[in-house]
Design a protein around this motif. Structure first.
Motif, PDB file in Angstrom:
ATOM      1  N   PHE A   4       5.183   5.661 -13.485  1.00 34.94           N
ATOM      2  CA  PHE A   4       5.360   4.239 -13.762  1.00 34.94           C
ATOM      3  C   PHE A   4       6.770   3.955 -14.276  1.00 34.94           C
ATOM      4  O   PHE A   4       6.977   3.060 -15.062  1.00 34.94           O
ATOM      5  N   LEU A  12       6.939   0.108  -5.820  1.00 30.17           N
ATOM      6  CA  LEU A  12       5.511  -0.005  -5.567  1.00 30.17           C
ATOM      7  C   LEU A  12       5.001  -1.427  -5.743  1.00 30.17           C
ATOM      8  O   LEU A  12       3.828  -1.696  -5.561  1.00 30.17           O
ATOM      9  N   ILE A  26       1.046  -3.345  -8.107  1.00 32.86           N
ATOM     10  CA  ILE A  26       0.451  -2.050  -7.817  1.00 32.86           C
ATOM     11  C   ILE A  26       1.248  -0.987  -8.545  1.00 32.86           C
ATOM     12  O   ILE A  26       2.465  -0.851  -8.345  1.00 32.86           O
ATOM     13  N   ALA A  27       0.589  -0.214  -9.391  1.00 32.93           N
ATOM     14  CA  ALA A  27       1.212   0.892 -10.110  1.00 32.93           C
ATOM     15  C   ALA A  27       0.558   2.190  -9.688  1.00 32.93           C
ATOM     16  O   ALA A  27      -0.638   2.220  -9.395  1.00 32.93           O
ATOM     17  N   SER A  28       1.337   3.255  -9.638  1.00 35.81           N
ATOM     18  CA  SER A  28       0.795   4.573  -9.321  1.00 35.81           C
ATOM     19  C   SER A  28       0.505   5.295 -10.620  1.00 35.81           C
ATOM     20  O   SER A  28       1.416   5.594 -11.401  1.00 35.81           O
ATOM     21  N   SER A  32      -2.709   7.824  -8.134  1.00 33.50           N
ATOM     22  CA  SER A  32      -3.583   6.846  -7.505  1.00 33.50           C
ATOM     23  C   SER A  32      -3.019   5.447  -7.718  1.00 33.50           C
ATOM     24  O   SER A  32      -2.596   5.107  -8.830  1.00 33.50           O
ATOM     25  N   ASP A  33      -2.983   4.651  -6.642  1.00 40.65           N
ATOM     26  CA  ASP A  33      -2.518   3.270  -6.759  1.00 40.65           C
ATOM     27  C   ASP A  33      -3.553   2.424  -7.483  1.00 40.65           C
ATOM     28  O   ASP A  33      -4.740   2.431  -7.138  1.00 40.65           O
ATOM     29  N   PRO A  35      -4.320  -1.525  -8.829  1.00 40.53           N
ATOM     30  CA  PRO A  35      -3.909  -2.937  -8.839  1.00 40.53           C
ATOM     31  C   PRO A  35      -4.041  -3.534 -10.238  1.00 40.53           C
ATOM     32  O   PRO A  35      -5.093  -3.436 -10.875  1.00 40.53           O
ATOM     33  N   TYR A 129     -11.353  -1.029  -6.001  1.00 40.95           N
ATOM     34  CA  TYR A 129     -10.978  -0.559  -7.337  1.00 40.95           C
ATOM     35  C   TYR A 129     -11.854  -1.302  -8.337  1.00 40.95           C
ATOM     36  O   TYR A 129     -11.815  -2.534  -8.419  1.00 40.95           O
ATOM     37  N   TRP A 151     -11.973   4.223  -8.210  1.00 40.53           N
ATOM     38  CA  TRP A 151     -11.992   3.776  -6.826  1.00 40.53           C
ATOM     39  C   TRP A 151     -13.329   4.164  -6.211  1.00 40.53           C
ATOM     40  O   TRP A 151     -13.807   5.284  -6.394  1.00 40.53           O
ATOM     41  N   LYS A 189      -8.173  -4.252  -0.527  1.00 41.12           N
ATOM     42  CA  LYS A 189      -7.285  -4.727   0.524  1.00 41.12           C
ATOM     43  C   LYS A 189      -8.121  -5.108   1.731  1.00 41.12           C
ATOM     44  O   LYS A 189      -8.954  -4.333   2.166  1.00 41.12           O
ATOM     45  N   TRP A 195      -4.301  -8.240  -0.739  1.00 37.52           N
ATOM     46  CA  TRP A 195      -5.027  -7.812  -1.936  1.00 37.52           C
ATOM     47  C   TRP A 195      -5.902  -8.963  -2.420  1.00 37.52           C
ATOM     48  O   TRP A 195      -5.438 -10.103  -2.568  1.00 37.52           O
TER      49      TRP A 195
END
Length: 520
Positions: A4, A12, A26-28, A32-33, A35, A129, A151, A189, A195
């Motif tokens: 991040f 991202l 969207i953060a990893s 894992s992505d 939202p 999610y 998820w 999505k 989204w």
């Protein structure tokens, strides 16, 4: 780990739509992505997201580890840069409904996508999610109710809520009353990469399960003394002629006549036909007309249960506490009384309610009409009235574990009991009859369930066409195909029913309204 850092965060960044003036970032996180939905003007929401997702456990850009305020400001700044965009679809949550009350911990989420062209509703298997967190616990839901984030790839999402102060091996809470509000949020999505987001709030009121366990009044504890009964009744409920339940009531009342001294009582809604009333009176039942629910309670919604097979009429059971009897044993019309041990129930110590198990079903209730209907209204006022299992969940909430516990022999389920006997290797008619002579059940219910019956969800009952189950392969009654023991149970039901019809003929009364079994 949380990936991040500022540079990757910007890369991202992905904004597809708004949801109540929110945008998605969207953060990893740990590969894992995730939202994150927020309003660029709402720093408090950004701080809530940081805490709920534990984003401060790693350093993020210029923000050091543990600096929640800095990371929240970073989120807000990025959200302010995003241009809002109209979308072609909308994500909704079909169930649970807003404000629905859960007493058991199983929550099934049914997402659906509505297109803006023609409002087409599509149930999709997709990557969702899911987040769930306590909004309001009031101290009742302790720190073990941590936020949930995961998820899920499915069309129906199942969550299992574990209550605080859960008794070992149980499913309820030993600390009661417990009440909390949970938010459930879905993101996915769809519609060409947009989204979408949907949220719903539910009420969680886990059933009461005392620790140590409460005393259980089994047939052995109650003994076999059949003293003379006075001012007691065995009742069932019919609120219309649908699905042929008057046929079930006749078999039930015939079994009561053969095994009990109690008065027969039929609680009737305004949808019961004169013909049905005639046959119930002919079998010897006192007819008790129920007030319309809107007169008793204005808080009960028209769609008072999440299950399609249940409706508003089941709430008429609350009238049991208004009846002019010292005690009333309520039994659903799809059940039978099998032995004279039924009258030992009236020897249970004085109590407003006795039932089987800590979380009890509404099919068998021993009631002492000594409480005010106003107390029910007070409990109803606390929530929306949308209980998953209707009046059954409501009564579990209202009595909060204060009911006396009856032995399991006072409420046996025909399908489950048949499977237990099948596992004991009963394979012949002779062995079946021999086992049933020593059968421990006092009340046997052909319980309701939903199954696929030619495109419709229909509960099978013993007054339906039994041959409809005898297909190749065998159709399940609920969960299992009918075995030899289950067939024997239906034969027992049919014998009580035929004897009831013979009584009606002897009194010059015709048969009950016909029931079409063509769907079965």
């Amino acid at each position: 780990m949380i990936i991040f850092v500022r540079q990757l965060f910007i890369m991202l960044l992905l904004v597809i739509r708004t949801w109540e003036e929110e945008v998605v970032v969207i953060a990893s996180i740990d590969g894992s992505d995730v939202p994150l939905w927020l309003n660029g003007e709402d720093e408090s929401k950004a701080l809530e997201l940081v805490r709920r997702n534990n984003l401060s456990r790693r350093a993020v850009g210029l923000c050091s580890q543990g600096d929640e305020d800095c990371i929240a400001m970073l989120l807000t700044a990025e959200a302010q840069r995003i241009k809002k965009k109209e979308t072609q679809c909308e994500l909704r949550i079909d169930r649970p409904r807003q404000g629905e009350v859960f007493v058991l911990g199983d929550v099934e989420i049914y997402p659906m996508i509505v297109t803006r062209q023609g409002d087409e509703i599509v149930h999709l298997k997709s990557n969702y999610y899911v987040q769930a967190w306590v909004v309001l616990g009031g101290g009742a839901l302790d720190e073990r109710m941590q936020p949930l984030s995961l998820w899920v790839n499915d069309s129906v999402i199942s969550l299992r809520l574990v209550p605080p102060n859960r008794r070992a091996g149980g499913g309820g809470t030993s600390k009661f009353p417990v009440r909390g509000i949970l938010n459930i949020s879905l993101s996915t999505k769809a519609c060409g990469g947009e989204w979408l987001k949907a949220e719903v709030s539910i009420v969680y009121r886990p059933f009461a399960e005392p620790d140590p366990p409460a005393m259980i009044y089994t047939q052995k504890v109650l003994g076999h003394d059949r003293r003379q009964l006075q001012n007691v009744a065995i009742a069932t409920l019919l609120y219309n002629d649908h699905n042929g339940y008057v046929h079930g009531a006749l078999a039930l009342f015939q079994s009561v006549l053969e095994h009990s001294q109690a008065q027969l009582l039929a609680l009737l809604g305004n949808g019961v036909s004169p013909k049905s009333r005639s046959v119930l009176k002919g079998i010897g039942a006192i007819l008790f007309d129920l007030e319309p629910l809107e007169v008793m309670f204005s808080k009960i919604p028209a769609a008072a249960s999440a299950l399609p097979a249940l409706g508003q009429g089941q709430w008429n059971k609350l009238a049991l506490w208004t009846l002019p009897f010292s005690r009333v044993l309520y039994i659903d019309a799809d059940a039978l009384v099998l032995t004279s041990a039924i009258d030992t129930l009236f020897q249970v110590p004085s109590c407003a309610l006795a039932a089987v198990n800590d979380y009890f079903a509404g099919a068998v209730l021993l009631v002492e009409p000594n409480i005010s209907i106003a107390s029910f209204a007070s409990t109803l006022a606390q929530d929306s009235g949308f209980f998953v299992y209707g009046e059954q969940d409501f009564l579990n909430v209202h009595f909060s574990g204060s009911h006396l516990r009856l032995g399991p022999e006072f409420h046996c389920l025909a399908e489950d009991t048949a499977q237990e006997h099948s596992m004991n290797h009963i394979s012949t008619v002779y062995e079946t009859i021999h086992a049933l002579r020593h059968f421990p059940c006092v009340i046997l219910e052909f319980s309701s369930c939903s199954r696929d019956g030619g495109g419709a969800q229909l509960p099978w009952k013993p007054w339906h066409n039994f041959s409809s189950l005898l297909t190749t392969p065998l159709k399940p009654v609920c969960r299992y195909p009918p075995n030899l023991v289950f067939r024997r149970f239906t034969e027992i039901w049919q014998r009580y029913y035929l004897r009831a019809l013979a009584t009606l003929v002897a009194h010059g009364i015709g048969s009950p309204p016909p029931f079409s079994s063509s769907s079965y």
